[in-house]
Enzyme design. Structure first.
Site, PDB file in Angstrom:
ATOM      1  N   GLY A 158       0.769  -1.231   0.000  1.00 44.09           N
ATOM      2  CA  GLY A 158       0.000   0.000   0.000  1.00 44.09           C
ATOM      3  C   GLY A 158       0.805   1.287   0.000  1.00 44.09           C
ATOM      4  O   GLY A 158       0.332   2.309   0.487  1.00 44.09           O
ATOM      5  N   ASN A 195       1.449   3.061  -2.591  1.00 43.76           N
ATOM      6  CA  ASN A 195       0.718   3.996  -3.463  1.00 43.76           C
ATOM      7  C   ASN A 195      -0.513   4.560  -2.764  1.00 43.76           C
ATOM      8  O   ASN A 195      -0.848   5.738  -2.930  1.00 43.76           O
ATOM      9  CB  ASN A 195       0.335   3.317  -4.783  1.00 43.76           C
ATOM     10  CG  ASN A 195       1.499   3.312  -5.756  1.00 43.76           C
ATOM     11  OD1 ASN A 195       1.864   4.349  -6.297  1.00 43.76           O
ATOM     12  ND2 ASN A 195       2.109   2.153  -5.941  1.00 43.76           N
ATOM     13  N   ILE A 214      -7.381  -9.557 -11.483  1.00 43.82           N
ATOM     14  CA  ILE A 214      -8.019  -9.021 -12.696  1.00 43.82           C
ATOM     15  C   ILE A 214      -9.532  -9.187 -12.554  1.00 43.82           C
ATOM     16  O   ILE A 214     -10.016 -10.257 -12.200  1.00 43.82           O
ATOM     17  CB  ILE A 214      -7.478  -9.735 -13.957  1.00 43.82           C
ATOM     18  CG1 ILE A 214      -5.985  -9.417 -14.130  1.00 43.82           C
ATOM     19  CG2 ILE A 214      -8.260  -9.312 -15.199  1.00 43.82           C
ATOM     20  CD1 ILE A 214      -5.306 -10.129 -15.274  1.00 43.82           C
ATOM     21  N   LEU A 215     -10.262  -8.096 -12.794  1.00 40.86           N
ATOM     22  CA  LEU A 215     -11.725  -8.121 -12.703  1.00 40.86           C
ATOM     23  C   LEU A 215     -12.292  -8.208 -14.119  1.00 40.86           C
ATOM     24  O   LEU A 215     -11.627  -7.825 -15.074  1.00 40.86           O
ATOM     25  CB  LEU A 215     -12.217  -6.847 -12.013  1.00 40.86           C
ATOM     26  CG  LEU A 215     -11.720  -6.657 -10.574  1.00 40.86           C
ATOM     27  CD1 LEU A 215     -11.992  -5.243 -10.102  1.00 40.86           C
ATOM     28  CD2 LEU A 215     -12.374  -7.669  -9.652  1.00 40.86           C
ATOM     29  N   ASN A 229      -5.527   2.716 -12.994  1.00 38.98           N
ATOM     30  CA  ASN A 229      -4.543   1.767 -12.473  1.00 38.98           C
ATOM     31  C   ASN A 229      -3.156   2.380 -12.596  1.00 38.98           C
ATOM     32  O   ASN A 229      -2.879   3.100 -13.562  1.00 38.98           O
ATOM     33  CB  ASN A 229      -4.605   0.488 -13.325  1.00 38.98           C
ATOM     34  CG  ASN A 229      -3.536  -0.531 -12.939  1.00 38.98           C
ATOM     35  OD1 ASN A 229      -3.331  -0.820 -11.755  1.00 38.98           O
ATOM     36  ND2 ASN A 229      -2.859  -1.085 -13.928  1.00 38.98           N
ATOM     37  N   HIS A 255       0.660   1.297 -13.210  1.00 42.27           N
ATOM     38  CA  HIS A 255       1.467   0.153 -13.656  1.00 42.27           C
ATOM     39  C   HIS A 255       2.944   0.551 -13.614  1.00 42.27           C
ATOM     40  O   HIS A 255       3.307   1.627 -14.102  1.00 42.27           O
ATOM     41  CB  HIS A 255       1.069  -0.261 -15.074  1.00 42.27           C
ATOM     42  CG  HIS A 255       1.844  -1.459 -15.545  1.00 42.27           C
ATOM     43  ND1 HIS A 255       1.564  -2.732 -15.082  1.00 42.27           N
ATOM     44  CD2 HIS A 255       2.898  -1.573 -16.381  1.00 42.27           C
ATOM     45  CE1 HIS A 255       2.429  -3.577 -15.625  1.00 42.27           C
ATOM     46  NE2 HIS A 255       3.247  -2.904 -16.421  1.00 42.27           N
ATOM     47  N   THR A 294      -9.723  -0.744 -18.747  1.00 33.70           N
ATOM     48  CA  THR A 294     -10.719  -1.261 -19.697  1.00 33.70           C
ATOM     49  C   THR A 294     -10.679  -2.788 -19.635  1.00 33.70           C
ATOM     50  O   THR A 294      -9.964  -3.363 -18.807  1.00 33.70           O
ATOM     51  CB  THR A 294     -10.413  -0.807 -21.143  1.00 33.70           C
ATOM     52  OG1 THR A 294      -9.150  -1.360 -21.523  1.00 33.70           O
ATOM     53  CG2 THR A 294     -10.389   0.695 -21.280  1.00 33.70           C
ATOM     54  N   GLN A 340      10.192   7.904  -7.677  1.00 38.30           N
ATOM     55  CA  GLN A 340      10.316   9.009  -8.636  1.00 38.30           C
ATOM     56  C   GLN A 340       9.139   9.091  -9.606  1.00 38.30           C
ATOM     57  O   GLN A 340       8.914  10.128 -10.206  1.00 38.30           O
ATOM     58  CB  GLN A 340      11.635   8.900  -9.403  1.00 38.30           C
ATOM     59  CG  GLN A 340      12.820   9.070  -8.464  1.00 38.30           C
ATOM     60  CD  GLN A 340      14.143   9.074  -9.200  1.00 38.30           C
ATOM     61  OE1 GLN A 340      14.237   9.479 -10.356  1.00 38.30           O
ATOM     62  NE2 GLN A 340      15.181   8.601  -8.551  1.00 38.30           N
ATOM     63  N   GLU A 367       5.734   6.537  -9.579  1.00 39.45           N
ATOM     64  CA  GLU A 367       4.386   6.151  -9.139  1.00 39.45           C
ATOM     65  C   GLU A 367       3.798   7.066  -8.068  1.00 39.45           C
ATOM     66  O   GLU A 367       2.649   7.507  -8.179  1.00 39.45           O
ATOM     67  CB  GLU A 367       4.391   4.719  -8.596  1.00 39.45           C
ATOM     68  CG  GLU A 367       4.789   3.685  -9.605  1.00 39.45           C
ATOM     69  CD  GLU A 367       4.666   2.272  -9.073  1.00 39.45           C
ATOM     70  OE1 GLU A 367       3.630   1.924  -8.503  1.00 39.45           O
ATOM     71  OE2 GLU A 367       5.632   1.492  -9.222  1.00 39.45           O
TER      72      GLU A 367
HETATM   73  C1  GAR Z   1       3.383  -1.017  -7.393  1.00 41.47           C
HETATM   74  O1  GAR Z   1       4.655  -0.961  -7.958  1.00 41.47           O
HETATM   75  C2  GAR Z   1       2.323  -1.038  -8.480  1.00 41.47           C
HETATM   76  O2  GAR Z   1       2.641  -0.236  -9.580  1.00 41.47           O
HETATM   77  C3  GAR Z   1       2.347  -2.490  -8.862  1.00 41.47           C
HETATM   78  O3  GAR Z   1       2.507  -3.190  -7.644  1.00 41.47           O
HETATM   79  C4  GAR Z   1       3.164  -2.360  -6.689  1.00 41.47           C
HETATM   80  C5  GAR Z   1       2.283  -2.242  -5.482  1.00 41.47           C
HETATM   81  O4  GAR Z   1       2.921  -1.570  -4.438  1.00 41.47           O
HETATM   82  N1  GAR Z   1       1.159  -2.849  -9.563  1.00 41.47           N
HETATM   83  C6  GAR Z   1       1.131  -3.764 -10.533  1.00 41.47           C
HETATM   84  O5  GAR Z   1       2.096  -4.395 -10.888  1.00 41.47           O
HETATM   85  C7  GAR Z   1      -0.233  -3.965 -11.178  1.00 41.47           C
HETATM   86  N2  GAR Z   1      -0.084  -4.588 -12.443  1.00 41.47           N
HETATM   87  P1  GAR Z   1       2.133  -0.890  -3.243  1.00 41.47           P
HETATM   88  O6  GAR Z   1       1.177  -1.935  -2.649  1.00 41.47           O
HETATM   89  O7  GAR Z   1       3.219  -0.550  -2.261  1.00 41.47           O
HETATM   90  O8  GAR Z   1       1.420   0.324  -3.744  1.00 41.47           O
END
Ligand code: GAR
Length: 211
Positions: free
Chosen positions: A14, A16, A95-96, A110, A112, A149, A181, A183
């Site tokens: 978590g 992000n 994936i939903l 999302n 990525h 999508t 840097q 996300e």
């Molecule tokens: C993040 O790097 C996010 O971009 C990635 O998982 C990590 C989650 O970290 N998501 C994916 O790969 C989705 N395809 P977090 O739980 O610390 O935010």
């Protein structure tokens, strides 16, 4: 403008989600409010972050549903019950199906951890993305925030930014650089733009209103 209800979907640490909480607290998302965090795992540390910040939580475990369709139906129900205006996948690893996309068209985003259309789609998630980047030997990577999508990682791109790949990087070091840097800056920015009504989608691409 009334503040939009933001529901954040998580599966793991978590960080992000934390970036979004911090941004809201700083006043960087004036037209939005994180109203609920939904986790696909009961042991996700992201849930703890939500609780510490007084945000409502729900756990929807994939293993409790027979298939993706039943899980997606339960997710739609939860999102509607939360009156979500924006749904943010922040490290959400399940994936939903199209029911969810149909219920929230251009209202789900999302983050990525790569520069889409590279290193994305089924099988590319979390550390695996960074492993693939290092294996291929690209010199730049980064992150992408896009609308969700039916196509996995294929929706309209909202924001991207890049960082260099450096000699000696491990997947973990690279992941950290991309998170810090790219996300953690891009996601709150995209969410704020959405809540301000500044993102338009036309013919599969986005147009961002400046200023
Ligand atoms: C993040 O790097 C996010 O971009 C990635 O998982 C990590 C989650 O970290 N998501 C994916 O790969 C989705 N395809 P977090 O739980 O610390 O935010």
């Amino acid at each position: 403008m009334s503040r939009k209800n933001i529901v954040v979907l998580v599966s793991g640490g978590g960080t992000n989600l934390q970036a979004l909480i911090d941004a809201e607290r700083r006043g960087d998302i004036p037209n939005g409010r994180i109203t609920c965090v939904i986790s696909s795992r009961s042991d996700a540390y992201a849930l703890e972050r939500a609780r510490q910040n007084g945000i409502a939580t729900r756990v929807l475990e994939r293993k409790r549903y027979p298939d993706i369709a039943a899980y997606s139906a339960a997710m739609v129900e939860a999102l509607q019950a939360e009156r979500a205006d924006l749904v943010v996948y922040a490290g959400f690893m399940t994936i939903l199906d199209e029911q969810v996309v149909r219920a929230f068209p251009n209202c789900m985003m999302n983050v990525h951890p790569a520069l889409i259309p590279s290193f994305c789609g089924k099988g590319y998630y979390g550390l695996r993305v960074h492993e693939a980047v290092l294996e291929r030997g690209v010199k730049l990577t980064g992150a992408t925030v896009h609308f969700v999508t039916e196509v996995c990682d294929g929706g309209p791109i909202i924001l991207q930014s890049a960082v260099p790949v450096q000699d000696g990087d491990t997947p973990e070091i690279l992941q950290r650089r991309v998170m810090e840097q790219c996300e953690w800056k891009l996601l709150p920015k995209a969410v704020a733009l959405f809540c301000d009504g500044k993102i338009q989608v036309k013919n599969g691409r986005t147009y961002i209103q400046e200023g």
